[in-house]
Design an enzyme around this catalytic site. Sequence first.
Site, PDB file in Angstrom:
ATOM      1  N   CYS A  79      45.797  44.644  52.025  1.00 13.50           N
ATOM      2  CA  CYS A  79      46.319  43.631  52.942  1.00 13.50           C
ATOM      3  C   CYS A  79      47.207  44.281  54.007  1.00 13.50           C
ATOM      4  O   CYS A  79      46.701  44.961  54.885  1.00 13.50           O
ATOM      5  CB  CYS A  79      47.045  42.528  52.171  1.00 13.50           C
ATOM      6  SG  CYS A  79      47.269  41.011  53.153  1.00 13.50           S
ATOM      7  N   HIS A 167      43.227  40.705  48.124  1.00 18.30           N
ATOM      8  CA  HIS A 167      44.093  41.140  47.023  1.00 18.30           C
ATOM      9  C   HIS A 167      43.283  41.279  45.734  1.00 18.30           C
ATOM     10  O   HIS A 167      43.022  40.286  45.054  1.00 18.30           O
ATOM     11  CB  HIS A 167      45.234  40.135  46.814  1.00 18.30           C
ATOM     12  CG  HIS A 167      46.267  40.163  47.888  1.00 18.30           C
ATOM     13  ND1 HIS A 167      47.355  41.014  47.838  1.00 18.30           N
ATOM     14  CD2 HIS A 167      46.368  39.475  49.051  1.00 18.30           C
ATOM     15  CE1 HIS A 167      48.093  40.831  48.926  1.00 18.30           C
ATOM     16  NE2 HIS A 167      47.525  39.908  49.680  1.00 18.30           N
ATOM     17  N   GLU A 169      44.317  42.495  42.994  1.00 16.75           N
ATOM     18  CA  GLU A 169      45.196  42.438  41.826  1.00 16.75           C
ATOM     19  C   GLU A 169      45.329  41.042  41.243  1.00 16.75           C
ATOM     20  O   GLU A 169      45.744  40.879  40.092  1.00 16.75           O
ATOM     21  CB  GLU A 169      46.584  42.994  42.176  1.00 16.75           C
ATOM     22  CG  GLU A 169      47.394  42.176  43.167  1.00 16.75           C
ATOM     23  CD  GLU A 169      47.138  42.555  44.626  1.00 16.75           C
ATOM     24  OE1 GLU A 169      48.033  42.331  45.464  1.00 16.75           O
ATOM     25  OE2 GLU A 169      46.038  43.059  44.940  1.00 16.75           O
ATOM     26  N   VAL A 224      64.083  41.907  21.739  1.00 24.02           N
ATOM     27  CA  VAL A 224      63.009  42.889  21.614  1.00 24.02           C
ATOM     28  C   VAL A 224      63.384  44.211  22.289  1.00 24.02           C
ATOM     29  O   VAL A 224      63.224  45.289  21.710  1.00 24.02           O
ATOM     30  CB  VAL A 224      61.700  42.332  22.237  1.00 24.02           C
ATOM     31  CG1 VAL A 224      60.583  43.365  22.142  1.00 24.02           C
ATOM     32  CG2 VAL A 224      61.298  41.046  21.555  1.00 24.02           C
TER      33      VAL A 224
END
Length: 509
Positions: A79, A167, A169, A224
């Site tokens: 992009c 994109h 992703e 965690v």
Amino acid sequence: MQEQILILDFGSQFTQLIARRLREMNVYCEIHPFNKIPTLTPEIKGVILSGSPHSVRQENPLNPSLENIKGKLPLLGICYGAQLLAHFYGGEVGKSNSREYGRANLSFVEDNNPLFKGISNESQVWMSHADTILKVPENYNIIASTHDVKVAGFAVTGEQTWGIQFHPEVYHSTEGAALLQNFVKGICGCKGTWTSDSFIDTTVAELKQKLGNDKVVLGLSGGVDSSVAAVLLHKAIGANLHCIFVDNGLLRKNEFENVLDSYKHMGLNVKGVNAKQRFYDALKDVSDPEAKRKAIGKAFVDVFDDESKTITDAKWLGQGTIYPDVIESLSVNGPSATIKSHHNVGGLPDYMKLSVVEPLRSLFKDEVRRVGRALGIDASLIGRHPFPGPGLAIRILGDITAEKVELLQNVDAIFIDGLKSAGLYDTVWQAGAILLPIQSVGVMGDERTYEKVVALRAVSSTDGMTADWCHLPYEFLAKVSNDIINKVKGVNRVVYDISSKPPATIEWE
């Protein structure tokens, strides 16, 4: 050394998703601001330029020097990154005449190009840009188009340089993961060896070398991150790890006692410290969210400083900092665009004579959990929801008092225990209750009430960088609301938060 892909961030909301997709392929990658390019070591096998809300046509555009990258390493512009590679190298970028947001389909693909290997014609992609590439430089070849965008992808002759205007992703680009894999494994040659086991082996070895026979003080939270960090450090230095669990008066109901009990079974050397009043004093009359975080951060540091002095020759402070903390505390535009400060990011004050060690600094939350499972940590601890470092202080809007904390602890306990009883806890990424600084009229029996309002929040997410609100069953919400109003004196109204991140954040402060 671990092979990696370097991602240069130009401020896109999707940048962290690029990293997530690569990590899912067992390829290690790091995100760095475009204006802070790290030293290019042999371990860096390729570079990705992210998208951006900015334009290459604006005054003072984001345009880093790529002289050590372009033509020397495999390079993929996404992009804004693609528009940068076109605009500043002899092409032309202009304002788009047609809407280029949302779903689109490729109408042309040069499938013999290694970036588009196996990518099908009419493959769905996700567009999100106001500018478009009108003309590519002379040595650039168009290798993909959509029905509305002629230059959806290009390759540079004689270089391993590519640009795409969509994109890959995001999940809406149905073959986006395949395209990224073509780049990082096919073109960059990454082997995909970055696994939980390899991370543990490498990290423990590095900790042994870094720490030697030094003593480390680690602040445990019961969550965690700090627990996994503690086990990694314990594997590296054994009895030289001294863990401190601080009751800051902002924990969940009975959490101090319950967490101390759970650590007894892990072989860790843990000391509990009651510092409630110290934190309440630091927060007295403090209402601003950022001021709260900083006050709590300073109080934590002061407690650890005091405790570390009781440990002879302690030289390090261990922290459970993870990658989203780091990303959110950095900005491609400087400090003014930082979303929020984190109490465990940004170093220590001069008076605290400890160096910081952060074994999990490169991991996303789900990766921390996978490492924890590989380390054999109990599933009930690994499955715990994230809990903010500042605790309930940022779930009480306004100033903090012990009475407000107790009220919210009781509300929170009903909500969390209810999720567990209904079998919903493991379907939720994070949940909690927020005490609002307002009162509302109610009726209990024949009496009018004017009492506090609480909001319930439950979200689904992968790593906390983005999140959506959970569609909990109405019957469950009705029961929890009824239980809270009936059992927690001072509350007469319960609301449910249905905001996503972005534009909202998971916490209210």
